[in-house]
Design a protein around this motif. Structure first.
Motif, PDB file in Angstrom:
ATOM      1  N   TYR A 102     -53.559 -47.549 -11.990  1.00  0.00           N
ATOM      2  CA  TYR A 102     -52.620 -47.393 -13.092  1.00  0.00           C
ATOM      3  C   TYR A 102     -53.154 -48.004 -14.388  1.00  0.00           C
ATOM      4  O   TYR A 102     -52.453 -48.066 -15.391  1.00  0.00           O
TER       5      TYR A 102
ATOM      6  N   ALA B 104     -52.877 -45.850 -17.414  1.00  0.00           N
ATOM      7  CA  ALA B 104     -51.797 -44.855 -17.368  1.00  0.00           C
ATOM      8  C   ALA B 104     -50.615 -45.281 -18.236  1.00  0.00           C
ATOM      9  O   ALA B 104     -50.208 -46.437 -18.199  1.00  0.00           O
TER      10      ALA B 104
ATOM     11  N   HIS C  31     -47.049 -42.700 -12.903  1.00  0.00           N
ATOM     12  CA  HIS C  31     -47.531 -42.634 -11.525  1.00  0.00           C
ATOM     13  C   HIS C  31     -46.376 -42.996 -10.596  1.00  0.00           C
ATOM     14  O   HIS C  31     -46.458 -43.936  -9.822  1.00  0.00           O
TER      15      HIS C  31
ATOM     16  N   ASN D 204     -45.290 -47.962 -12.331  1.00  0.00           N
ATOM     17  CA  ASN D 204     -46.620 -47.500 -11.907  1.00  0.00           C
ATOM     18  C   ASN D 204     -47.249 -48.368 -10.824  1.00  0.00           C
ATOM     19  O   ASN D 204     -47.857 -47.872  -9.883  1.00  0.00           O
TER      20      ASN D 204
END
Lengths: 490, 95
Positions: free
Chosen positions: A29, A32, A37, A148
């Motif tokens: 992650y 991200a 996620h 995430n």
């Protein structure tokens, strides 16, 4: 009164799987955006079913094996219930009484003496969501939740209270991280939070088998922080007792900026976890064949590799320990020994030369630029470094080679190219050097006379003058030889 | 075994449930009945029966380490009582 310090460490390491522990969301992650996620399993929506990631289980068993643990034949997951916004489900899936590994050990070396440090258990659980604490303009304090990280496989390694000093704690952690990196199961990066450590520390009067109240220390985000926090806490507890205070069992947080630990407000009902077997995950029978298969995949571990470096390459134990302290460094070293240039080096000294360069100039560059071996490798690969080391045999001298390495690092160019462009090749042409030698002899009458009257050290000075006149390009051995010949014959 | 009012309040607190006095009294009866039923079960002799963690005969159900796309944040946050950007917003919780 004299006290003994007693420390036990609990380490959490995120596993390097592609997907999360119980669903197929991507585990990495790092870059991200928040909540990208995440799936219904991560959120614990009604009706979802988690499914165990086999790779995470194998990584955990692999770690337990590397830590000399017993691998029980039966394992299951349990629910650990507690209300906190970093757990969207309201519980964390963990292992309560059936870890994948138990009763192992790792060894550390204190002042040349090996000490076995017990490992209580190695178990698998899931990481929790990340909370970002905020304060609004009108003073409301609140938190933002990014899910995430929730569900990323997290391995917990609980150590026995066998550590007796901050230095032992530091070494234990370094050793554990090295093992995880060798196994390739975790990055071991403490600053990024993929490798975390909590400590239990207490002191025990020498004449008493019972230790005093145990203090849990959290919030240590580097190896240095662990060392300093343990040092601080060991002193604080002794001082408190000396001043007549009663030590209490509590949780304290390490405050890096102030270099001290402070008491934390404990989570409400934190210890009423109401563990029960996870009804959504069938238990696991860890068959002996499966364990044998995983065992067969274990790579060579740090100590074995160190001993092999001594036996196979004839390296001093000190060099071998440093090189094998990181898997990437040890790999880099061994790749150097497989290059064409390496085989052209004098066989007796080749390995030691590569070691000297890696632990010397290359490490200096890495430290100065704050990079690790894999980043260094992207600039200068083992073939290029070996090529440079070979150049230092005759083509250029060692000092020049060091400056060439620096330029290779900054420009990404190969040694040969830099040597040619900067005109750095050593003058190994006898006739060319003789001209310089004659000039040096003619303009240094006093040292020449000194040498002739038996003062050997004067020769060194004259060689230095030749090097100076050639801007360091003369082959020093050859210059030495020609000078000596001229002075004794002439 | 009869639960005390205090025990009922503790359980409610763990479940994050706010209860009125009447509800506490009512649940005290109901939870105690449930416990009594389990006490009856405990009278069965199970000395030779190994403990079990589940009632169905499945084991070693695992999947390969493969990634599927996650859901978009708009779906993930659809039920959020409060949000800020793409994050859930919750009341501050002190460590």
């Amino acid at each position: 009164m004299n006290f003994e310090t007693i420390i036990g460490l609990e380490v959490h390491a995120q596993l390097l799987t592609k997907s999360k522990m119980f669903c197929r969301c991507r585990a990495d992650y790092a870059s991200a955006p928040p909540n990208t996620h995440v799936c219904p399993v991560c959120l614990g929506m009604p009706g979802v079913l988690p499914v165990i990631n086999r790779q995470a289980v194998e990584y955990t068993i692999m770690t337990a094996l590397a830590l000399n643990c017993i691998i029980p034949e039966y394992a299951k997951f349990d629910r650990k219930n507690y209300p906190y916004p970093d757990l969207v489900k309201g519980y964390q899936i963990s292992q309560y009484d059936t870890p994948f590994g138990r009763d192992g050990w790792l060894t550390i070396e204190i002042n040349g003496t090996k000490k076995k440090m017990g490992i209580t258990r190695v178990h698998l659980e899931e990481d929790v969501a990340k909370l970002l604490h905020r304060k609004s303009a009108d003073g409301e304090v609140y938190s933002l939740v990014d899910v995430n990280r929730s569900g990323v496989p997290l391995m917990e390694i609980v150590g026995e209270p066998d550590l007796r000093s901050s230095e032992e704690a530091r070494q234990y952690l370094v050793k554990l991280r090295t093992i995880l990196q060798y196994l390739g199961v975790s990055t071991g990066n403490m600053e990024e939070g993929s490798f975390r450590c909590d400590a239990n520390i207490s002191i025990r009067p020498e004449d008493n088998p019972e230790s005093m109240a145990k203090v849990e220390v959290k919030n240590m985000n580097s190896f240095k922080a662990v060392y300093q926090a343990m040092d601080y806490e060991a002193k604080r507890q002794r001082q408190a007792v000396a001043e007549g205070w009663k030590l209490v069992q509590e949780t304290r947080g390490w405050v890096e900026e102030q270099g001290k630990t402070v008491a934390q407000r404990s989570k409400e009902y934190a210890h009423d976890y109401r563990y029960f077997p996870e009804p959504d995950l069938p238990p696991l029978t860890v068959g002996r064949e499966w364990v044998a298969e995983i065992k067969a995949r274990l790579p060579e571990l740090p100590e074995d590799r160190r001993d092999r470096f001594v036996a196979e390459y004839g390296l001093p134990l000190y060099d071998a320990s440093l090189l094998t302290g990181s898997r990437t460094m040890a790999d880099y070293f061994e790749e150097c020994t497989q290059t064409g240039a390496y085989w052209k080096l004098p066989p007796d000294t080749a390995a030691k030369e590569v070691s000297n360069w890696l632990l010397g100039e290359a490490s200096r560059i890495m430290n100065a630029s704050g990079i690790d071996v894999s980043q260094f490798r992207q600039k200068i690969n083992p073939g290029e470094l070996s090529g440079l080391i070979l150049s230092a045999h005759g083509v250029i001298n060692t000092a020049t080679a060091k400056s060439v390495l620096g330029e290779m690092f900054h420009t990404g160019k190969e040694a040969g190219e830099i040597i040619v462009r900067r005109g750095l090749s050593q003058i190994s042409d006898t006739r060319q050097l003789e001209e310089v030698v004659i000039e040096v002899i003619n303009s240094n009458a006093q040292p020449v006379a000194d040498f002739k009257s038996g003062k050997e050290t004067a020769l060194k000075f004259l060689v230095g003058q030749v090097m100076k006149a050639t801007r360091g390009q003369a082959n020093p051995a050859l210059a030495n030889e020609i000078l000596k010949k001229r002075l004794t014959e002439g | 075994m009869k639960l005390s009012r205090k025990e009922v309040r503790h359980i409610a607190r763990l479940a994050r449930l706010g209860l009125t006095e009447a509800e506490v009294a009512n649940l005290r009866e109901q939870l105690s009945d449930i416990l009594e039923n389990f006490e009856m079960l405990q009278r069965v002799v199970t000395d030779d029966v190994p403990p079990t963690a589940q009632s169905i005969d499945l084991q070693n159900v695992m999947r390969n380490d493969e990634v599927d796309p996650s859901r978009p944040p708009t779906e993930i946050l659809a039920n959020a009582p409060r949000r800020e950007g793409d994050c859930f917003r919750v009341r501050a919780v002190l460590e």
